[in-house]
Motif scaffolding. Structure first.
Motif, PDB file in Angstrom:
ATOM      1  N   SER A  26       4.515   0.040   5.960  1.00 18.07           N
ATOM      2  CA  SER A  26       5.085  -1.195   5.884  1.00 18.07           C
ATOM      3  C   SER A  26       4.120  -1.883   4.747  1.00 18.07           C
ATOM      4  N   ALA A  27       3.048  -1.425   4.178  1.00 22.31           N
ATOM      5  CA  ALA A  27       2.176  -1.898   3.322  1.00 22.31           C
ATOM      6  C   ALA A  27       2.862  -2.508   1.997  1.00 22.31           C
ATOM      7  N   SER A  28       2.454  -3.473   1.576  1.00 22.78           N
ATOM      8  CA  SER A  28       2.837  -4.282   0.167  1.00 22.78           C
ATOM      9  C   SER A  28       1.856  -4.878  -0.262  1.00 22.78           C
ATOM     10  N   PRO A  29       1.539  -4.627  -1.681  1.00 19.56           N
ATOM     11  CA  PRO A  29       2.486  -3.983  -2.577  1.00 19.56           C
ATOM     12  C   PRO A  29       2.041  -2.548  -2.548  1.00 19.56           C
ATOM     13  N   GLY A  30       2.743  -1.745  -2.385  1.00 18.97           N
ATOM     14  CA  GLY A  30       2.386  -0.322  -2.451  1.00 18.97           C
ATOM     15  C   GLY A  30       1.939   0.159  -1.265  1.00 18.97           C
ATOM     16  N   ILE A  31       2.309   1.495  -0.778  1.00 18.96           N
ATOM     17  CA  ILE A  31       1.690   2.002   0.384  1.00 18.96           C
ATOM     18  C   ILE A  31       0.123   2.683   0.178  1.00 18.96           C
ATOM     19  N   GLY A  32      -0.282   2.813  -1.138  1.00 18.76           N
ATOM     20  CA  GLY A  32      -1.484   3.487  -1.561  1.00 18.76           C
ATOM     21  C   GLY A  32      -1.370   4.890  -1.611  1.00 18.76           C
ATOM     22  N   THR A  33      -2.178   5.692  -1.201  1.00 14.53           N
ATOM     23  CA  THR A  33      -2.397   7.019  -1.657  1.00 14.53           C
ATOM     24  C   THR A  33      -2.474   7.845  -0.255  1.00 14.53           C
ATOM     25  N   ALA A  43     -10.211  15.416 -10.740  1.00 13.20           N
ATOM     26  CA  ALA A  43     -10.227  14.651  -9.504  1.00 13.20           C
ATOM     27  C   ALA A  43      -8.820  14.333  -9.157  1.00 13.20           C
ATOM     28  N   ASN A  44      -7.857  14.498 -10.173  1.00 16.66           N
ATOM     29  CA  ASN A  44      -6.481  14.064  -9.912  1.00 16.66           C
ATOM     30  C   ASN A  44      -5.551  15.437  -9.901  1.00 16.66           C
ATOM     31  N   GLU A  45      -5.967  16.724  -9.437  1.00 16.50           N
ATOM     32  CA  GLU A  45      -5.246  17.916  -9.269  1.00 16.50           C
ATOM     33  C   GLU A  45      -3.901  17.674  -8.680  1.00 16.50           C
ATOM     34  N   ILE A  46      -3.814  17.253  -7.557  1.00 15.49           N
ATOM     35  CA  ILE A  46      -2.503  16.888  -6.958  1.00 15.49           C
ATOM     36  C   ILE A  46      -2.821  15.419  -6.202  1.00 15.49           C
ATOM     37  N   VAL A  47      -1.886  14.575  -6.441  1.00 15.89           N
ATOM     38  CA  VAL A  47      -2.062  13.230  -5.871  1.00 15.89           C
ATOM     39  C   VAL A  47      -0.596  12.505  -5.564  1.00 15.89           C
ATOM     40  N   LEU A  48      -0.391  11.924  -4.684  1.00 12.09           N
ATOM     41  CA  LEU A  48       0.806  11.252  -4.197  1.00 12.09           C
ATOM     42  C   LEU A  48       0.179   9.818  -3.822  1.00 12.09           C
ATOM     43  N   ILE A  49       1.103   8.861  -4.796  1.00 14.88           N
ATOM     44  CA  ILE A  49       0.634   7.519  -4.813  1.00 14.88           C
ATOM     45  C   ILE A  49       1.373   6.611  -5.157  1.00 14.88           C
ATOM     46  N   GLU A  50       1.614   5.151  -4.249  1.00 14.55           N
ATOM     47  CA  GLU A  50       2.380   4.315  -4.712  1.00 14.55           C
ATOM     48  C   GLU A  50       1.548   2.988  -4.875  1.00 14.55           C
ATOM     49  N   TRP A  51       1.206   2.270  -5.897  1.00 15.60           N
ATOM     50  CA  TRP A  51       0.358   1.158  -5.921  1.00 15.60           C
ATOM     51  C   TRP A  51       1.132   0.103  -6.682  1.00 15.60           C
ATOM     52  N   GLY A  52       0.882  -1.030  -6.535  1.00 15.19           N
ATOM     53  CA  GLY A  52       1.415  -2.043  -6.861  1.00 15.19           C
ATOM     54  C   GLY A  52       3.105  -2.202  -6.701  1.00 15.19           C
ATOM     55  N   ASN A  53       3.891  -2.559  -7.858  1.00 13.75           N
ATOM     56  CA  ASN A  53       5.206  -2.363  -7.630  1.00 13.75           C
ATOM     57  C   ASN A  53       5.836  -1.313  -8.232  1.00 13.75           C
ATOM     58  N   ASN A  54       5.094  -0.311  -8.336  1.00 14.11           N
ATOM     59  CA  ASN A  54       5.526   0.896  -9.036  1.00 14.11           C
ATOM     60  C   ASN A  54       5.937   1.889  -8.125  1.00 14.11           C
ATOM     61  N   PRO A  55       6.941   2.779  -8.517  1.00 16.48           N
ATOM     62  CA  PRO A  55       7.537   3.719  -7.451  1.00 16.48           C
ATOM     63  C   PRO A  55       6.579   4.823  -7.022  1.00 16.48           C
ATOM     64  N   ILE A  56       6.723   5.603  -6.233  1.00 25.12           N
ATOM     65  CA  ILE A  56       5.791   6.654  -5.650  1.00 25.12           C
ATOM     66  C   ILE A  56       5.689   7.476  -6.865  1.00 25.12           C
ATOM     67  N   GLU A  57       4.563   7.961  -7.143  1.00 27.40           N
ATOM     68  CA  GLU A  57       4.332   8.952  -8.116  1.00 27.40           C
ATOM     69  C   GLU A  57       3.520  10.054  -7.551  1.00 27.40           C
ATOM     70  N   LEU A  58       3.984  11.391  -8.511  1.00 33.18           N
ATOM     71  CA  LEU A  58       3.185  12.551  -8.070  1.00 33.18           C
ATOM     72  C   LEU A  58       2.507  12.780  -9.472  1.00 33.18           C
ATOM     73  N   LEU A  59       1.177  13.353  -9.224  1.00 28.95           N
ATOM     74  CA  LEU A  59       0.169  13.520 -10.172  1.00 28.95           C
ATOM     75  C   LEU A  59      -0.306  15.027 -10.046  1.00 28.95           C
ATOM     76  N   ILE A  60      -0.107  15.847 -11.085  1.00 29.44           N
ATOM     77  CA  ILE A  60      -0.556  17.243 -11.290  1.00 29.44           C
ATOM     78  C   ILE A  60      -1.385  17.287 -12.371  1.00 29.44           C
ATOM     79  N   ASN A  61      -2.627  17.832 -12.265  1.00 27.60           N
ATOM     80  CA  ASN A  61      -3.614  17.870 -13.427  1.00 27.60           C
ATOM     81  C   ASN A  61      -3.309  16.709 -14.268  1.00 27.60           C
ATOM     82  N   ASP A  62      -3.336  15.310 -13.461  1.00 26.86           N
ATOM     83  CA  ASP A  62      -3.247  14.207 -14.269  1.00 26.86           C
ATOM     84  C   ASP A  62      -1.827  13.819 -14.894  1.00 26.86           C
ATOM     85  N   LYS A  63      -0.930  14.902 -14.760  1.00 27.15           N
ATOM     86  CA  LYS A  63       0.235  14.625 -15.389  1.00 27.15           C
ATOM     87  C   LYS A  63       1.301  13.887 -14.402  1.00 27.15           C
ATOM     88  N   VAL A  64       1.958  13.008 -14.663  1.00 30.74           N
ATOM     89  CA  VAL A  64       2.745  12.008 -13.798  1.00 30.74           C
ATOM     90  C   VAL A  64       4.246  12.120 -13.832  1.00 30.74           C
TER      91      VAL A  64
END
Length: 437
Positions: A264-271, A281-302
Motif C-alpha cells: 500500500s506504499a505511495s507513491p509507487g510500490i518500489g522494486t 545491472a538492469n537485466e530483468i527489473v520489475l519496478i514502480e516508482w513515483g506516479n509511473n505505472p509498473i514497468e518491466l525492464l529487460i536489458n535496460d529496455k522498458v
C-alpha cells in the motif's frame, strides 16, 4: 660400260616385245630391269600379277582377324601372368612372415621346422638368392607385360576412352552423393545433439527443483507448514532491507515470473524484483516508482504494464516474455491485462547474475537507492524458462494448484534476508489471499 649394257638390255626387251606376224597375243607383258655384270646376260622377263579390289579387301580382312586373335591371346597371357604375380606375391609375403617368426639371430634352421613354401630353400642365404632371382624374374615379366600392353595400344586394342570417361563420371557422381549424405547425417546429428542437450538441461533443472523441495520437506520447513508457505516482509523504505535468492538464472530465451504481492506504499510500490549481471545491472527489473505505472525492464529496455496492486491486498501477478520479437504478457489475479512486443527482441537473458527482492541494483548485488525500495510483502516468487499457458497462470491465481518454478522455486532455504526489520513470516492460506476473500 654399265650404260652400254643397260641399253643393250632395253633393245633386247623392245625387240622381244614385237610379235612375229601371224602369232596370237597371249596377254603377257614384259618389263626391263638392270642386272649386274656378274649376273646372267640373258634378257630376264618378269610377269606382273593380275591384282583386283576383291583380293586386296580379302587380304586386309585376314590381317585384321589375325590381329584380333593376337590381341585376345595377349589378353589371356596378361591375365595368366597377373594371376602368377599375385600367387608369387602371396608366397613372398608368407615367406617373409615365416622368416620373421622362425628365424632368429644366432639360431639355425632345423629340419623339424615346417617349410610353408615348397619352392623356398630352408637356408636363409639360399632364400635370399632365391628371392632375388624370383624378383628379377618378376621384373622381366612385368617389362614384357608393359611392352605387350604398349604394342596392344599401338594396334588399337587400348581401353576405350569413352568407357573410361563414363566410369570417371560415375565415380564423381557417387562421390558427390556420398559427401551429400555425410553432410546430411552430420546436420541431423548436430540437431539431435542440440535437442538432447536442451532436454537434458530442462530435465536436470526440474530434478534440481524437486530435490530442493524434497530436502525442505525432509527438514520440516522450519517454522512453516511447508517450505513455500512463507512470506518476505519489508516494512520500511530503506536501502538496507532486502531479500536475496541464493540461486542464479541460466541463459534463457523465454521466461515467466510469478509472485504474490501485497503493498500500500505511495507513491509507487518500489522494486519487488531485480536481476543484474556483470555489465548490465538492469537485466530483468520489475519496478514502480513515483506516479509511473509498473514497468518491466529487460536489458535496460522498458515496457509499461497495466497492473494496479497498491490497495494493500494480496494480488497474484505473472509476467511472461520471449526473445522472439520481444513478445510479453502481463497477468493479474489470473487475467491477462496487457500484451506487447519489441521488448529487447532477440536478446537472450544472460546467466550468472544476482536476484534481489526489494531493491533496484545500480551495480550487481548492491548500490541500492532507498527511493526505489519496495515496501510490502512478497511470497511464492517462482521463475520458469518458458512462457506459461494462461490456464496454468489461472490455476495458481485461484488457488486450485501450486506449481514451483523449474528455474527458481520459492523455498525458505533459497531466500536470505538482510537488514534489521526484514523477516520471514508464515504465509496465509491461499484462499485468504484471494481478492474477494
Amino acid at each position: 660400260m654399265l650404260f652400254l649394257l643397260c641399253g643393250l638390255l632395253c633393245v633386247c626387251a623392245l625387240g622381244g616385245g614385237q610379235l612375229p606376224s601371224g602369232q596370237a597375243d597371249d596377254g603377257k607383258r614384259y618389263i626391263c630391269r638392270a642386272v649386274p655384270l656378274s649376273g646372267d646376260s640373258s634378257c630376264p622377263v618378269t610377269l606382273l600379277p593380275e591384282l583386283n579390289a576383291g583380293s586386296q579387301e580379302e587380304e586386309l580382312r585376314n590381317t585384321v582377324m589375325q590381329l584380333r586373335e593376337t590381341i585376345l591371346q595377349q589378353k589371356e597371357t596378361i591375365a595368366r601372368q597377373i594371376g602368377t604375380i599375385n600367387e608369387l606375391t602371396t608366397k613372398l609375403s608368407l615367406c617373409a612372415s615365416t622368416d620373421d617368426r622362425k628365424y632368429d639371430k644366432g639360431a639355425s634352421w632345423g629340419k623339424e621346422k615346417q617349410n610353408t613354401m615348397g619352392d623356398v630353400p630352408r637356408d636363409p642365404n639360399d632364400s635370399i638368392d632365391s628371392l632375388g632371382k624370383t624378383m628379377q624374374g618378376l621384373k622381366d615379366r612385368l617389362e614384357n607385360l608393359e611392352q605387350q600392353h604398349l604394342r596392344a595400344n599401338i594396334s588399337g586394342a587400348s581401353f576405350p576412352s569413352e568407357l573410361r570417361d563414363l566410369l570417371q563420371r560415375r565415380l564423381r557422381e557417387l562421390e558427390k552423393q556420398l559427401l551429400k549424405k555425410v553432410s546430411s547425417l552430420e546436420e541431423e546429428k548436430s540437431m539431435l545433439s542440440n535437442a538432447t542437450a536442451a532436454y537434458r538441461l530442462k530435465t536436470e533443472s526440474t530434478l534440481s527443483a524437486l530435490v530442493d523441495r524434497i530436502s525442505e520437506l525432509e527438514k520440516g520447513g522450519g517454522d512453516f507448514k511447508s517450505p513455500e508457505q512463507f512470506k518476505l516482509c519489508l516494512p520500511q523504505r530503506t536501502n538496507y532491507l532486502y531479500g536475496r535468492i541464493t540461486k542464479s538464472l541460466p541463459e534463457m530465451y523465454a521466461f515467466t515470473l510469478c509472485m504474490w504481492i501485497k503493498s500500500s506504499a505511495s507513491p509507487g510500490i518500489g522494486t519487488p524484483f531485480s536481476y543484474g549481471v556483470p555489465g548490465q545491472a538492469n537485466e530483468i527489473v520489475l519496478i514502480e516508482w513515483g506516479n509511473n505505472p509498473i514497468e518491466l525492464l529487460i536489458n535496460d529496455k522498458v515496457a509499461q504494464l497495466p497492473l494496479e496492486v497498491r490497495d494493500g491486498r494480496w494480488h497474484h501477478i505473472c509476467i511472461s516474455w520471449t526473445t522472439r520479437d520481444g513478445q510479453w504478457d502481463a497477468y493479474q489475479d489470473g487475467k491477462k491485462l496487457g500484451t506487447g512486443d519489441n521488448l529487447a527482441a532477440w536478446h537472450p537473458i544472460k546467466p550468472g547474475g544476482v536476484i534481489i527482492l526489494g531493491q533496484e541494483q545500480d551495480v550487481v548485488g548492491g548500490r541500492f537507492d532507498a527511493g526505489q525500495a519496495f515496501v510490502g510483502e512478497l511470497s511464492q516468487v517462482n521463475i520458469w524458462d518458458r512462457v506459461l499457458k494462461p490456464a496454468e497462470v489461472q490455476s495458481m491465481a485461484n488457488c486450485s494448484a501450486y506449481v514451483p518454478g523449474n528455474v527458481i522455486s520459492w523455498l525458505a532455504s533459497n531466500v536470505e534476508v538482510f537488514g534489521r526489520g526484514a523477516f520471514k513470516r508464515p504465509l496465509e492460506v491461499c484462499e485468504e489471499r484471494l481478492p474477494n476473500a
